[in-house]
Design a protein around this motif. Structure first.
Motif: not given
Length: 111
Positions: A48-56, A81-90
């Motif tokens: 999702e856009d927000e998730e990609a932006d956070i990672i970048k 917490y959000k970062r960890n969830k996104i990295v797990t999803k990624l």
């Protein structure tokens, strides 16, 4: 593997660019990292856009957790917490996608 790619992305990117600039053949390991980075970038594009932006912001721009948390209205711990969830999803996306990348590599090696 994804965490390593994210943390060391800029270093790998720089090494790849140096090899290209000097028309030097990449080592097998670096060529592998280059393929993994291509796969990672395609997986980030699926977020999702927000998730990609956070990672970048966190891994490519090296913004602080606090800076990113403030931008999106999270607390610092909420952003972690959000970062960890996104990295797990990624990581899950990368694992699935890398099967296709490896199949393409094997196919091109046979040609």
């Amino acid at each position: 593997m994804v965490k390593d790619l994210l943390v060391n992305y800029k270093d790998y990117e720089t090494e790849i660019e140096i090899c290209k600039s000097f028309e030097h053949e990449m080592s097998v390991e670096l060529a592998g990292k280059s393929k993994e980075m291509e796969c990672l970038n395609k997986c980030i594009a699926l977020l999702e856009d927000e998730e990609a932006d956070i990672i970048k912001m966190l891994y490519f721009k090296h913004d602080s957790i606090k800076t990113v948390a403030d931008k999106y209205g999270y607390t610092k711990s909420g952003m972690q917490y959000k970062r960890n969830k996104i990295v797990t999803k990624l990581s899950a996306l990368f694992e699935r996608a890398s099967k296709y990348i490896n199949a393409q590599i094997l196919k091109s090696d046979r040609s």
